[in-house]
Design a protein around this motif. Sequence first.
Motif, PDB file in Angstrom:
ATOM      1  N   ALA A 426       0.836  -1.205   0.000  1.00  8.84           N
ATOM      2  CA  ALA A 426       0.000   0.000   0.000  1.00  8.84           C
ATOM      3  C   ALA A 426       0.873   1.257   0.000  1.00  8.84           C
ATOM      4  CB  ALA A 426      -0.916  -0.001   1.219  1.00  8.84           C
ATOM      5  N   LEU A 427       1.948   1.239   0.785  1.00 11.93           N
ATOM      6  CA  LEU A 427       2.828   2.409   0.833  1.00 11.93           C
ATOM      7  C   LEU A 427       3.591   2.578  -0.471  1.00 11.93           C
ATOM      8  CD1 LEU A 427       4.252   2.173   4.458  1.00 11.93           C
ATOM      9  CD2 LEU A 427       2.418   3.640   3.604  1.00 11.93           C
ATOM     10  N   ALA A 428       4.086   1.459  -1.010  1.00 15.63           N
ATOM     11  CA  ALA A 428       4.825   1.540  -2.268  1.00 15.63           C
ATOM     12  C   ALA A 428       3.901   2.063  -3.369  1.00 15.63           C
ATOM     13  CB  ALA A 428       5.384   0.167  -2.635  1.00 15.63           C
ATOM     14  N   ILE A 432       3.874   5.687  -5.668  1.00 14.25           N
ATOM     15  CA  ILE A 432       3.830   5.692  -7.134  1.00 14.25           C
ATOM     16  C   ILE A 432       2.667   6.559  -7.627  1.00 14.25           C
ATOM     17  CG2 ILE A 432       3.355   4.231  -9.152  1.00 14.25           C
ATOM     18  CD1 ILE A 432       4.857   1.977  -7.486  1.00 14.25           C
ATOM     19  N   LEU A 433       1.533   6.447  -6.931  1.00 11.08           N
ATOM     20  CA  LEU A 433       0.324   7.142  -7.384  1.00 11.08           C
ATOM     21  C   LEU A 433       0.374   8.633  -7.076  1.00 11.08           C
ATOM     22  CD1 LEU A 433      -2.266   4.491  -6.163  1.00 11.08           C
ATOM     23  CD2 LEU A 433      -1.742   5.042  -8.562  1.00 11.08           C
ATOM     24  N   GLY A 434       1.081   9.027  -6.052  1.00 10.42           N
ATOM     25  CA  GLY A 434       1.104  10.424  -5.635  1.00 10.42           C
ATOM     26  C   GLY A 434       1.011  10.465  -4.127  1.00 10.42           C
ATOM     27  N   ALA A 539     -12.719  13.585  -0.880  1.00  9.33           N
ATOM     28  CA  ALA A 539     -11.856  14.759  -1.057  1.00  9.33           C
ATOM     29  C   ALA A 539     -10.683  14.487  -1.998  1.00  9.33           C
ATOM     30  CB  ALA A 539     -11.324  15.213   0.303  1.00  9.33           C
ATOM     31  N   THR A 540     -10.462  13.222  -2.334  1.00  5.87           N
ATOM     32  CA  THR A 540      -9.300  12.868  -3.170  1.00  5.87           C
ATOM     33  C   THR A 540      -9.470  13.449  -4.570  1.00  5.87           C
ATOM     34  OG1 THR A 540      -9.123  10.806  -1.925  1.00  5.87           O
ATOM     35  CG2 THR A 540      -7.882  10.940  -3.987  1.00  5.87           C
ATOM     36  N   ARG A 541      -8.405  14.005  -5.109  1.00  4.55           N
ATOM     37  CA  ARG A 541      -8.446  14.608  -6.439  1.00  4.55           C
ATOM     38  C   ARG A 541      -7.304  14.089  -7.286  1.00  4.55           C
ATOM     39  NH1 ARG A 541     -12.545  15.449  -5.025  1.00  4.55           N
ATOM     40  NH2 ARG A 541     -13.634  17.329  -4.396  1.00  4.55           N
ATOM     41  N   MET A 547      -2.601  11.220  -7.826  1.00  3.74           N
ATOM     42  CA  MET A 547      -3.733  11.026  -6.928  1.00  3.74           C
ATOM     43  C   MET A 547      -3.390  11.658  -5.585  1.00  3.74           C
ATOM     44  SD  MET A 547      -5.411   7.333  -6.128  1.00  3.74           S
ATOM     45  CE  MET A 547      -6.745   7.089  -4.969  1.00  3.74           C
ATOM     46  N   VAL A 548      -4.202  12.636  -5.161  1.00  3.29           N
ATOM     47  CA  VAL A 548      -3.860  13.388  -3.950  1.00  3.29           C
ATOM     48  C   VAL A 548      -5.061  13.439  -3.017  1.00  3.29           C
ATOM     49  CG1 VAL A 548      -3.053  15.601  -3.019  1.00  3.29           C
ATOM     50  CG2 VAL A 548      -2.267  14.842  -5.282  1.00  3.29           C
TER      51      VAL A 548
END
Length: 560
Positions: A426-428, A432-434, A539-541, A547-548
């Motif tokens: 999940a952390l890795a 990668i995703l943001g 709230a994720t954008r 992905m933030v």
Amino acid sequence: MIGLISATAAGAVARDRLAAAWPGRTRVYEGPVPDAVRAAFAECGQLVCFLATGAVVRLVAPLLGDKASDPGVVCVDEGGRFAVSLVGGHGGGANELARAVGEVLGAEPVVTTATDAAGLPGLDTLGLPVEGNVAAVSRALLDGEAVALRAEVAWPLPPLPVADEGAYTIRVTDRLVEPGEREAVLRPPALVVGVGASKGAPADEVLALVEGALREAGLSAASVAELATVDAKAGEPGIVEAARRLGVPLVTYSAEELARVDVPNPSDAPLAAVGTPSVAEAAALVGGGELLVPKRKSAARPAMATCAVVRRPGRGRLAVVGLGPGARDLLTPRARDELRRASVLVGLDQYVDQIRDLLRPGTRVLESGLGAEEERARTAVAEARRGQAVALIGSGDAGVYAMASPALAEASDDIDVVGVPGVTAALAAGAILGAPLGHDHVSISLSDLHTPWEVIERRVRAAAEADIVVTFYNPRSRGRDWQLPKALAILAEHREPATPVGVVRNASRADESSRLTTLAALDPATVDMMTVVTVGNTATREIAGRMVTPRGYRWQEETP
Ligand code: SAH
């Protein structure tokens, strides 16, 4: 003489530190570097060049003659991070020199010759006293000759490349033995000596009693781990001094604790004096073990000291080690150290393959296939209980959907357990995703092999209602294809169709891939068991392709 050559200011600083650390052993060669290297190569037994390896290779290449007589050359980089044994590793002593330079400068020694790189630990570096012909046995190990290990006391040793039979022997014993010509004796700290003494008992009397008891029982003082007594005697000078002269710590216990220990020879005298029917035997036996020498009194009249000797079983060590998601540089240095410290490695075959090159020769590898989790857990614990140093490995973090919990469910308190955290999938994937995990998040495994689907569904629903970012592990396999769509549908009841979803396959592995999609657009068929799926909250954008999830809703309100 060791010739020192540098070209830059930083190199000169490191050079001067080395020269200051080894007075009289070094000579600084100044002037143009090529001339300096040539002169030093001709005049010195060894060179340390504070220069790039490439430069040194070019300079010494034309000078090389015979590996038996050429000087050993070590290069130290500009940052002082590495001491590279470049040529003359054995004959020129460059491997040893690289280690010594590394020690002085705080640099990592880089040694690439076979026997040294194989990472054989020196017999004198195992942290145990060693006697006998250490040099001959070490050489035999390095030369790959058959060396037998005869362990009379189980002790969690690091791996040693030993055989069942051999001309050389490493003995692990606490008994007094005369080592043979081709024998080294390792002394595990297995013995606890309990002592009692009347006020003012002389140190000589205590020491003579202890040494006599050990000698007559055929035990080695080198294997004594500690002297033990009752709290009230913690400052008794004769006992304190005896411990000091034996070079072991003095450990004390309360009278109540000692009174609870079952002993063969209780008596009234200590009961009246300090409140326990036994001091020497009880203090020796407090941690369990085998009573080798029952209570005996010193020879002096009146006798002022008592002692008893116990052999404590070696405590095995179970390290539960997370290997990270795959990439070597996401394996922590601590994980690497634990892998090299263990003499028994237990794990899933594909994870063993990931780190096999890091293992020391002599490591016993017990690998098994998928599905054998329970058996692996049991094996690892059983080996540790036999007194071995065991590493049980798992991918990511070994405590997350992995081996730590089945192993610790089996483990008892007679072994030491050490956990080494790892970078989870999940952390890795998050990195990668943001920054999808910027606020509260959960992981949910969609595998209903061990968990009823009702339970999984309830948790997915709770996360959906609580607006928590969710990472799905074990999202989909050939036999399990409806769970992911179902879970996504539950989330979709509470989140917009445009909610960002990150899909990361083989994070940090050679065939890593990732994509950012939405709750509405995700095609579950593109997901497999090598994948984690992270679903954002409300709230994720997606910002600039990343992905933030904002850290707080206030931030979100203030940010246009
Ligand atoms: N202990 C591991 C999880 C093991 S469960 C950890 O802490 O990460 C196995 C599941 O983890 C796989 O089905 C997959 O969903 C996920 N996983 C493990 N390694 C992964 C990787 N490198 N990339 C993507 N997913 C991974």
